[in-house]
Write an enzyme that holds these catalytic residues in place. Structure first.
Site, PDB file in Angstrom:
ATOM      1  N   HIS A  37       0.854  -1.189   0.000  1.00  0.00           N
ATOM      2  CA  HIS A  37       0.000   0.000   0.000  1.00  0.00           C
ATOM      3  C   HIS A  37       0.892   1.243   0.000  1.00  0.00           C
ATOM      4  O   HIS A  37       2.101   1.142   0.221  1.00  0.00           O
ATOM      5  CB  HIS A  37      -0.900   0.014   1.242  1.00  0.00           C
ATOM      6  N   HIS A 120       5.571   6.013  -1.293  1.00  0.00           N
ATOM      7  CA  HIS A 120       6.309   4.784  -1.586  1.00  0.00           C
ATOM      8  C   HIS A 120       5.491   3.567  -1.174  1.00  0.00           C
ATOM      9  O   HIS A 120       4.497   3.697  -0.461  1.00  0.00           O
ATOM     10  CB  HIS A 120       7.647   4.774  -0.836  1.00  0.00           C
TER      11      HIS A 120
END
Length: 192
Positions: A37, A120
């Site tokens: 995620h 990220h």
């Protein structure tokens, strides 16, 4: 007391591609692909009442779907690397969404996020990995061709306090609207 954070899910096809990069790094604890995620805002351990209030407040976020591009690998931690990550290209809609979530959480009295938001996907948490090992890994596997997907919602995740890297549970989701176009489609295809 739940530990909460908001984030974007990674589609299964991109998760599959990222999972092919697992292994080959001493001291790496690899995240399961179903837990990939992009964290938007860490909320932390809060009581159930505040969790419900936050979940209700997040319903007010009104954004349009936007493109998210995953490209390349990097690491966090410098000389003491702590994570290997897939890089997400910062985009205006992504950065504005994150900033709005930050403002909303501060209204609940949460401390401001301590680090600058660098979008990220964490692939591995590192323990006792040398910067040399990480550099070698990135030189071999660091090229990750750009893959783009449309973020059509963000989610409120929960996790267990004692375990980093999942499993994460989706507590609620908040769809982005394309305004009139999507609302018209939703009305036309809604089940009565």
């Amino acid at each position: 007391m739940p530990r909460l954070f908001t984030g974007l899910e990674i589609p299964p096809d991109i998760s599959q591609s990222l999972s092919m990069l697992r292994g080959g790094l001493p001291g790496g604890r690899w995240i399961d692909p179903e837990n990939y995620h992009v964290t938007l805002r860490f909320i932390g351990d809060i009581d159930d009442y505040v969790a419900r209030e936050i979940a209700n407040t997040l319903e007010r976020v009104d954004r349009k779907p936007f493109e998210v591009t995953v490209q390349g690998l990097s690491s966090f931690g410098g000389k003491k690397p702590r994570a290997v990550v897939a890089c997400i290209q910062p985009s205006r809609p992504l950065m504005e969404l994150q900033a709005e979530l930050e403002r909303l959480m501060r209204r609940f009295g949460l401390d401001p996020e301590g680090r600058k938001f660098i979008p990220h996907v964490t692939l591995a948490r590192l323990r006792d990995a040398s910067s040399r090992d990480v550099a070698d890994y990135l030189s071999v596997r660091g090229y990750f061709p750009a893959k783009t997907f449309i973020a059509s919602r963000f989610v409120l995740f929960s996790s267990r306090a004692s375990v980093g890297g999942g499993p994460y549970v989706i507590e609620d989701s908040y769809a982005f609207s394309s305004h009139e176009t999507d609302r018209g489609l939703q009305r036309r295809y809604s089940v009565s």
